[in-house]
Motif scaffolding. Structure first.
Motif, short mmCIF file in Angstrom:
data_model
loop_
_atom_site.label_atom_id
_atom_site.label_comp_id
_atom_site.label_asym_id
_atom_site.label_seq_id
_atom_site.Cartn_x
_atom_site.Cartn_y
_atom_site.Cartn_z
N THR A 43 35.49 -6.14 31.03
CA THR A 43 34.18 -5.53 30.54
C THR A 43 33.29 -4.94 31.74
OG1 THR A 43 34.16 -7.47 28.94
CG2 THR A 43 32.27 -6.45 29.26
N ALA A 180 20.78 -10.59 34.18
CA ALA A 180 21.12 -9.19 33.94
C ALA A 180 19.98 -8.25 33.69
CB ALA A 180 21.67 -9.34 32.27
N GLY A 235 28.58 -14.21 40.19
CA GLY A 235 29.33 -14.15 38.83
C GLY A 235 28.64 -13.43 37.96
N ILE A 236 27.47 -12.99 38.34
CA ILE A 236 26.75 -12.51 37.17
C ILE A 236 27.20 -10.67 36.81
CG2 ILE A 236 24.43 -11.01 37.11
CD1 ILE A 236 23.29 -13.01 39.09
N GLN A 239 25.99 -5.61 34.53
CA GLN A 239 25.11 -5.59 33.65
C GLN A 239 24.87 -7.23 33.01
OE1 GLN A 239 23.21 -3.19 31.91
NE2 GLN A 239 23.82 -2.20 33.94
N GLY A 240 25.19 -8.13 34.14
CA GLY A 240 25.11 -9.54 33.86
C GLY A 240 26.06 -10.08 32.70
N LEU A 241 27.09 -9.32 32.54
CA LEU A 241 27.92 -10.08 31.55
C LEU A 241 29.34 -10.72 32.15
CD1 LEU A 241 27.73 -6.78 29.03
CD2 LEU A 241 26.92 -9.18 28.85
N GLY A 242 28.91 -10.95 33.57
CA GLY A 242 29.96 -11.54 34.31
C GLY A 242 31.10 -10.52 35.00
N GLY A 243 31.28 -11.06 36.35
CA GLY A 243 32.21 -10.18 37.07
C GLY A 243 32.00 -10.58 38.51
N ASN B 104 18.86 -11.29 29.43
CA ASN B 104 18.66 -12.38 29.00
C ASN B 104 17.51 -12.69 27.89
OD1 ASN B 104 19.78 -12.18 31.83
ND2 ASN B 104 21.04 -14.05 30.85
N TYR B 173 26.09 -13.75 28.40
CA TYR B 173 25.70 -13.72 29.59
C TYR B 173 26.06 -15.03 30.39
CZ TYR B 173 22.74 -9.54 28.87
OH TYR B 173 22.00 -8.49 28.28
N GLY B 176 30.22 -15.52 30.54
CA GLY B 176 30.68 -14.37 31.54
C GLY B 176 30.25 -14.69 32.86
N THR B 177 29.26 -14.96 33.18
CA THR B 177 28.75 -15.43 34.52
C THR B 177 29.54 -16.64 34.91
OG1 THR B 177 26.67 -14.42 34.08
CG2 THR B 177 26.82 -16.02 36.18
N TYR B 180 33.15 -16.12 36.12
CA TYR B 180 33.19 -15.53 37.51
C TYR B 180 32.54 -16.12 38.62
CZ TYR B 180 36.00 -12.14 34.89
OH TYR B 180 36.95 -11.36 34.07
N ARG B 181 31.95 -16.99 38.40
CA ARG B 181 31.03 -17.83 39.67
C ARG B 181 32.03 -18.47 40.58
NH1 ARG B 181 27.60 -21.31 36.48
NH2 ARG B 181 26.25 -19.77 36.23
#
Ligand code: SF4
Lengths: 280, 183
Positions: A43, A180, A235-236, A239-243, B104, B173, B176-177, B180-181
């Motif tokens: 994503t 995000a 990990g944010i 767009q804050g959706l993880g990555g 958020n 949010y 996903g966070t 990957y954290r």
């Protein structure tokens, strides 16, 4: 004494406002391309590609990269051997903003009063910071600043005992809490020292640096590297959706300060970090 | 997989959306941000009619740039959503089904999303020039004096968004966070 006509300043400012909003800098484009390579989240990768495509459309069609074309913030260096003929410098900048935001179809985002909130309709007033410098050149930098990232910014008066660790934790925590909201990947402008207001200004000015540039002081160059790594471990992600890619750069500015104080500031900027400079 | 969805949203449609889904939205959606939300809620509280029917509606949190010649709208990316949180639960209670924004949401909104079966989508913040390509028509239907904050009716085709909060209480949010954290 060199004279620069009022109209020249006005037209230059108008063009700077448009160029800044239509042309995301090559340094950021390169950083985004690199981010696509290293991003692990599918994503996130997709989002980064959308941003690159957006910035291409913006550049080619001359439309605003982001609809929030910001508060028009100016950093102006005025050579002591020049004067503006036919009017005042502040007026010329203000009228340039009116012209640029009108002709560029840029959004008017300023309200007259913070509580009564009536739109001024022409994106004025601008915010203008000036420095008097030797010589006869006028250097104007515009930095349109959107509201989303600005809202995630903070000044904190730490104490000398908090030291480098206190400052670093403050910066990382500010990004963590922003999640995000500031449209990651972000550019983090951080400052330490000076006074309460000087520190905030430096954090904003820090974002004018080129993404990819290295701090001239090795101590801060190392700190920037460490901060970038810590932030990208949050990990944010896009767009804050993880990555993996939360920030494209962290820029730290330091300034002398009082024996009793250690002001710290973070000014957040989104991937749509916009600024353009002209020298007259 | 990308899901194509059409407005107005129904309970059935919303039930089929899960945090993480990519969607392309087509149909009519309405714009509204800070001041428009304040006015919508004031109108509801005073028992007045709203400028559009909330039932199944999607509100896009955006204050677009002015339309250049030959285009229906200027750049139009999402604005940060949490500022609309104080007004959102009431709108959801009155039938609002979808929101498009970025960032958020607060707990009261997350609870209302579950309770009233709605969905919160994220669009890519700062991808405003790209997104405006999916907006085929736009007209101001209320609060024109608010400039970029006026309420507009938009006709969209394949407007790209991602499901962040669904009726099952999943939040992309957070999910996903956490994934990957590395702290
Ligand atoms: S934070 Fe930046 S990219 Fe996001 S909406 Fe604001 S100006 Fe645009």
């Amino acid at each position: 004494m060199k004279e620069i006509p009022f109209e020249t300043v006005k037209d230059t400012v108008a063009k700077l406002c448009m160029d800044a909003n239509f042309d995301i800098g090559d340094d950021i484009i390169d950083a985004l391309k690199h981010a696509v390579e290293i991003e692990e989240s599918p994503t996130g990768k997709d989002i980064l590609k959308q941003i690159l495509e957006n910035d291409r459309i913006s550049h080619e069609e001359k439309v605003a990269a982001c609809q929030d074309t910001g508060f028009a913030v100016f950093w102006v260096e005025i050579g002591s051997e020049l004067r503006i003929s036919g009017g005042e410098l502040y007026d010329a900048i203000k009228q340039g903003v009116v012209k640029g935001y009108k002709e560029g179809y840029l959004r008017k985002s300023i309200v007259e009063d913070p509580l009564r909130r009536k739109n001024t309709g022409d994106n004025t007033p601008p915010i203008i910071y000036t420095d008097i410098v030797p010589g006869d050149k006028l250097k104007i930098t515009v930095q349109p600043k959107g509201g989303g990232a600005e809202n995630m910014s903070e000044v904190k008066m730490l104490t000398p005992a908090d030291g480098a660790e206190g400052f670093k934790d403050f910066v990382v925590d500010r990004v963590r809490r922003s999640k995000a909201n500031p449209c990651p990947p972000v550019i983090v402008g951080a400052a330490i020292g000076g006074t309460f207001e000087k520190c905030a200004m430096l954090a904003k000015k820090a974002q004018l640096r080129k993404v990819g540039s290295v701090h001239p002081d090795p101590f801060y160059a190392d700190m920037e590297k460490e901060l970038l790594e810590r932030i990208n471990n949050l990990g944010i992600g896009p767009q804050g959706l993880g990555g993996r890619v939360t920030a494209l750069a962290v820029f730290v500015e330091a300034f002398p300060c009082h024996i009793a104080t250690m002001p710290c500031a973070v000014n957040m900027c989104c991937h749509a970090s916009r600024h353009k400079t002209a020298i007259l | 997989m990308v899901k194509n969805i059409t407005t107005p949203l129904t309970d059935e449609l919303v039930a089929g959306l899960h945090a993480g889904d990519s969607v392309l939205i087509s149909g009519t959606i309405y714009t509204g941000r800070d001041l428009a939300h304040k006015r919508l809620v004031e109108a509801l509280t005073a028992g007045k009619d709203l400028p559009f029917d909330l039932k199944g509606a999607v509100i896009y949190y955006v204050g677009p740039a002015p339309a250049p010649p030959g285009k229906p709208i200027g750049s139009a990316g999402p604005t940060t959503s949490y500022r609309m949180d104080p007004y959102t639960p009431l709108l959801l209670e009155k039938g609002l089904k979808g929101m498009v924004g970025k960032g958020n949401r607060g707990q009261s909104v997350l609870d209302a999303i579950k309770k009233y079966k709605a969905v919160y989508f994220a669009a890519v913040g700062g991808a405003a020039a790209l997104i405006s390509g999916s907006i085929k028509a736009a007209k101001v239907i209320a609060y024109d004096e608010l400039g970029p904050e006026a309420v507009r009716e938009l006709q969209v085709e394949n407007f790209p968004a991602i499901v962040v909060d669904d009726i099952y209480g999943e939040d992309l949010y957070e999910k996903g966070t956490a994934r990957y954290r590395k702290e």
